[in-house]
Write a protein that holds these residues in place. Sequence first.
Motif, PDB file in Angstrom:
ATOM      1  N   HIS A 160       0.848  -1.191   0.000  1.00 32.50           N
ATOM      2  CA  HIS A 160       0.000   0.000   0.000  1.00 32.50           C
ATOM      3  C   HIS A 160       0.887   1.246   0.000  1.00 32.50           C
ATOM      4  O   HIS A 160       2.009   1.232   0.508  1.00 32.50           O
ATOM      5  CB  HIS A 160      -0.917   0.007   1.230  1.00 32.50           C
ATOM      6  N   LEU A 161       0.361   2.309  -0.561  1.00 25.32           N
ATOM      7  CA  LEU A 161       1.101   3.563  -0.610  1.00 25.32           C
ATOM      8  C   LEU A 161       0.102   4.715  -0.627  1.00 25.32           C
ATOM      9  O   LEU A 161      -0.833   4.721  -1.418  1.00 25.32           O
ATOM     10  CB  LEU A 161       1.985   3.629  -1.869  1.00 25.32           C
ATOM     11  N   THR A 162       0.296   5.676   0.245  1.00 27.42           N
ATOM     12  CA  THR A 162      -0.591   6.843   0.316  1.00 27.42           C
ATOM     13  C   THR A 162       0.255   8.111   0.357  1.00 27.42           C
ATOM     14  O   THR A 162       1.329   8.114   0.975  1.00 27.42           O
ATOM     15  CB  THR A 162      -1.483   6.780   1.565  1.00 27.42           C
ATOM     16  N   PRO A 217       4.874   5.147   2.741  1.00 24.24           N
ATOM     17  CA  PRO A 217       4.951   3.767   2.247  1.00 24.24           C
ATOM     18  C   PRO A 217       4.230   2.806   3.197  1.00 24.24           C
ATOM     19  O   PRO A 217       4.125   3.046   4.400  1.00 24.24           O
ATOM     20  CB  PRO A 217       6.460   3.488   2.223  1.00 24.24           C
ATOM     21  N   ASN A 218       3.751   1.700   2.639  1.00 25.03           N
ATOM     22  CA  ASN A 218       3.090   0.650   3.422  1.00 25.03           C
ATOM     23  C   ASN A 218       1.961   1.218   4.282  1.00 25.03           C
ATOM     24  O   ASN A 218       1.779   0.806   5.438  1.00 25.03           O
ATOM     25  CB  ASN A 218       4.105  -0.077   4.322  1.00 25.03           C
ATOM     26  N   THR A 219       1.208   2.133   3.733  1.00 31.32           N
ATOM     27  CA  THR A 219       0.154   2.813   4.495  1.00 31.32           C
ATOM     28  C   THR A 219      -1.149   2.813   3.702  1.00 31.32           C
ATOM     29  O   THR A 219      -1.193   3.286   2.567  1.00 31.32           O
ATOM     30  CB  THR A 219       0.559   4.271   4.810  1.00 31.32           C
ATOM     31  N   LYS A 220      -2.197   2.274   4.334  1.00 30.20           N
ATOM     32  CA  LYS A 220      -3.514   2.322   3.724  1.00 30.20           C
ATOM     33  C   LYS A 220      -4.138   3.698   3.955  1.00 30.20           C
ATOM     34  O   LYS A 220      -3.704   4.452   4.832  1.00 30.20           O
ATOM     35  CB  LYS A 220      -4.420   1.248   4.325  1.00 30.20           C
ATOM     36  N   LEU A 221      -5.193   3.994   3.198  1.00 26.06           N
ATOM     37  CA  LEU A 221      -5.856   5.287   3.317  1.00 26.06           C
ATOM     38  C   LEU A 221      -6.417   5.495   4.721  1.00 26.06           C
ATOM     39  O   LEU A 221      -6.308   6.589   5.290  1.00 26.06           O
ATOM     40  CB  LEU A 221      -6.977   5.390   2.280  1.00 26.06           C
ATOM     41  N   LYS A 222      -6.982   4.436   5.305  1.00 27.02           N
ATOM     42  CA  LYS A 222      -7.568   4.549   6.639  1.00 27.02           C
ATOM     43  C   LYS A 222      -6.492   4.862   7.680  1.00 27.02           C
ATOM     44  O   LYS A 222      -6.714   5.653   8.611  1.00 27.02           O
ATOM     45  CB  LYS A 222      -8.287   3.245   6.997  1.00 27.02           C
ATOM     46  N   GLU A 223      -5.328   4.230   7.536  1.00 25.95           N
ATOM     47  CA  GLU A 223      -4.224   4.507   8.467  1.00 25.95           C
ATOM     48  C   GLU A 223      -3.708   5.938   8.288  1.00 25.95           C
ATOM     49  O   GLU A 223      -3.347   6.608   9.247  1.00 25.95           O
ATOM     50  CB  GLU A 223      -3.084   3.514   8.217  1.00 25.95           C
ATOM     51  N   GLY A 256      -5.200  16.855   1.806  1.00 25.42           N
ATOM     52  CA  GLY A 256      -5.756  15.852   0.900  1.00 25.42           C
ATOM     53  C   GLY A 256      -4.988  14.553   0.998  1.00 25.42           C
ATOM     54  O   GLY A 256      -3.765  14.553   1.183  1.00 25.42           O
ATOM     55  N   LEU A 257      -5.710  13.425   0.885  1.00 24.71           N
ATOM     56  CA  LEU A 257      -5.092  12.097   0.943  1.00 24.71           C
ATOM     57  C   LEU A 257      -5.491  11.294  -0.279  1.00 24.71           C
ATOM     58  O   LEU A 257      -6.635  11.386  -0.754  1.00 24.71           O
ATOM     59  CB  LEU A 257      -5.548  11.345   2.189  1.00 24.71           C
ATOM     60  N   LEU A 258      -4.557  10.509  -0.791  1.00 25.24           N
ATOM     61  CA  LEU A 258      -4.893   9.622  -1.905  1.00 25.24           C
ATOM     62  C   LEU A 258      -4.026   8.371  -1.827  1.00 25.24           C
ATOM     63  O   LEU A 258      -2.807   8.456  -1.706  1.00 25.24           O
ATOM     64  CB  LEU A 258      -4.663  10.326  -3.244  1.00 25.24           C
ATOM     65  N   GLU A 259      -4.699   7.219  -1.897  1.00 27.20           N
ATOM     66  CA  GLU A 259      -3.969   5.949  -1.909  1.00 27.20           C
ATOM     67  C   GLU A 259      -3.609   5.591  -3.345  1.00 27.20           C
ATOM     68  O   GLU A 259      -4.351   5.880  -4.283  1.00 27.20           O
ATOM     69  CB  GLU A 259      -4.807   4.840  -1.274  1.00 27.20           C
ATOM     70  N   TYR A 260      -2.482   4.966  -3.498  1.00 22.54           N
ATOM     71  CA  TYR A 260      -1.954   4.633  -4.821  1.00 22.54           C
ATOM     72  C   TYR A 260      -2.789   3.572  -5.513  1.00 22.54           C
ATOM     73  O   TYR A 260      -3.081   2.520  -4.958  1.00 22.54           O
ATOM     74  CB  TYR A 260      -0.506   4.159  -4.691  1.00 22.54           C
ATOM     75  N   ASP A 261      -3.179   3.884  -6.751  1.00 25.66           N
ATOM     76  CA  ASP A 261      -3.835   2.930  -7.632  1.00 25.66           C
ATOM     77  C   ASP A 261      -2.766   2.388  -8.572  1.00 25.66           C
ATOM     78  O   ASP A 261      -2.123   3.147  -9.300  1.00 25.66           O
ATOM     79  CB  ASP A 261      -4.940   3.636  -8.424  1.00 25.66           C
ATOM     80  N   LEU A 273      -3.707  14.171  -8.830  1.00 26.36           N
ATOM     81  CA  LEU A 273      -4.939  13.573  -8.291  1.00 26.36           C
ATOM     82  C   LEU A 273      -5.018  13.779  -6.778  1.00 26.36           C
ATOM     83  O   LEU A 273      -6.096  14.058  -6.236  1.00 26.36           O
ATOM     84  CB  LEU A 273      -4.990  12.085  -8.636  1.00 26.36           C
ATOM     85  N   ALA A 274      -3.879  13.627  -6.100  1.00 20.52           N
ATOM     86  CA  ALA A 274      -3.862  13.848  -4.654  1.00 20.52           C
ATOM     87  C   ALA A 274      -4.149  15.311  -4.329  1.00 20.52           C
ATOM     88  O   ALA A 274      -4.825  15.613  -3.342  1.00 20.52           O
ATOM     89  CB  ALA A 274      -2.499  13.425  -4.080  1.00 20.52           C
ATOM     90  N   GLU A 275      -3.653  16.212  -5.152  1.00 20.03           N
ATOM     91  CA  GLU A 275      -3.877  17.636  -4.925  1.00 20.03           C
ATOM     92  C   GLU A 275      -5.363  17.984  -5.059  1.00 20.03           C
ATOM     93  O   GLU A 275      -5.877  18.855  -4.360  1.00 20.03           O
ATOM     94  CB  GLU A 275      -3.044  18.449  -5.923  1.00 20.03           C
ATOM     95  N   LYS A 276      -6.040  17.304  -5.964  1.00 18.55           N
ATOM     96  CA  LYS A 276      -7.477  17.545  -6.131  1.00 18.55           C
ATOM     97  C   LYS A 276      -8.278  17.134  -4.889  1.00 18.55           C
ATOM     98  O   LYS A 276      -9.338  17.679  -4.635  1.00 18.55           O
ATOM     99  CB  LYS A 276      -7.994  16.792  -7.354  1.00 18.55           C
ATOM    100  N   GLU A 277      -7.726  16.161  -4.141  1.00 22.72           N
ATOM    101  CA  GLU A 277      -8.411  15.714  -2.929  1.00 22.72           C
ATOM    102  C   GLU A 277      -8.471  16.817  -1.886  1.00 22.72           C
ATOM    103  O   GLU A 277      -9.309  16.792  -0.978  1.00 22.72           O
ATOM    104  CB  GLU A 277      -7.705  14.489  -2.347  1.00 22.72           C
TER     105      GLU A 277
END
Length: 282
Positions: A160-162, A217-223, A256-261, A273-277
Motif C-alpha cells: 500500500h502507498l498513500t 509507504p506501506n500505508t492504507k488510506l484509513k491509516e 488531501g489524501l490519496l492511496e496509490y492505484d 490527483l492527490a492535490e485535487k483531494e
Amino acid sequence: MKGLNQKVDIFFLILITEIFILTTILIIQEGIDMKTYLMFGITFLIVVISFYTNVVIGLLMSLGAVFIYGSFLLYEAIEGNSGQVYFLEDYLWLMVFPIFSATAGKLGEYINELQKMQNKLQKEIIDLITIDEDTKLNNKKSFYVDLEEEMSRAKRHQFHLTIMMIKIQYYDELLSIYGKSQVNEILRIMGDKIELATRLEDKRYRIEREMFAIIMPNTKLKEAENVKCRMREGIEQITLRKEKKREKLNFHFKIGLLEYDQKLEDPFVFKELAEKEIEYDI
C-alpha cells in the motif's frame, strides 16, 4: 552569476581605460608626436574590441590597421623628404597590432570559457540541491524522484502507498499580514509539526511555496487518516512569538489524501490527483 560576469567585463574595461588615460598623461608630459599617439590609441581600440569579441575579429581588425598604416609608410617612403623610416616609431606598430589583438582576444575567450564553466557548475550545484532552505524538508525535485521509486516498489511488491498534500490557504494574504520573515518562521514550524506527526519511514517535502507533501509507504488510506488527524491538531497549535508573547496563529490550510492505484504509472498524475483531494477537505 550572470551579473557577476558582467561586472568582471565592466571592471576590466574600466581598468584598461584607466591605464590608457594614465599612459596618455605620461606620454604628453614626456612629449610625443601626434602620429605615435594615434597609433597608441588605435592599439588600445583593437585590444578592447578583440577582448569583447574573439581572436579572429581582432586579427582582422589588426590586419586592416596594418594594411592602412603600411600603405601610409610606403607612401611616405616614396613621397617623403628622405624616405628614412625609424623602427621604433614606424614598423614597430605593424607587429604591435596583431600581437596585442591576439593576446587580448585569447584572454577574452579564456575568460568567457571560465564564465561558462562557472555557470555550468552553478546549474549543477542547484540541480543537486534537494533540501528546502526554509523548512529543511526535502524539495520538489526529491519528491518526484522518491514518489516514482515508491510507486514502483508498491506495484512490484503489492504494498500500500498513500500520499498526503497539505496546502496553506490564502498564502499571499498571509504574507501581507505577517511579512516574509514571519511567514518563513511559520513554514519552519510547520516543517517541525509535520516531522512530529509522521513516522520515521515517511518522507516529507515542501513542493511549492504554500504546499507540503508526505509519502507514506506501506500505508492504507484509513491509516493515513489517523496521521491526518494528528497533523491537523499539530498545525492548528502553531504559535508565533510577538513582543515577548506567544500568539496563536489563525490561518487556514487543507489536507488531501490519496492511496496509490497500481494502474497509475506517472508520479506527476498521482500528485495532481492527490492535490485535487484537497478540495474535498472541509
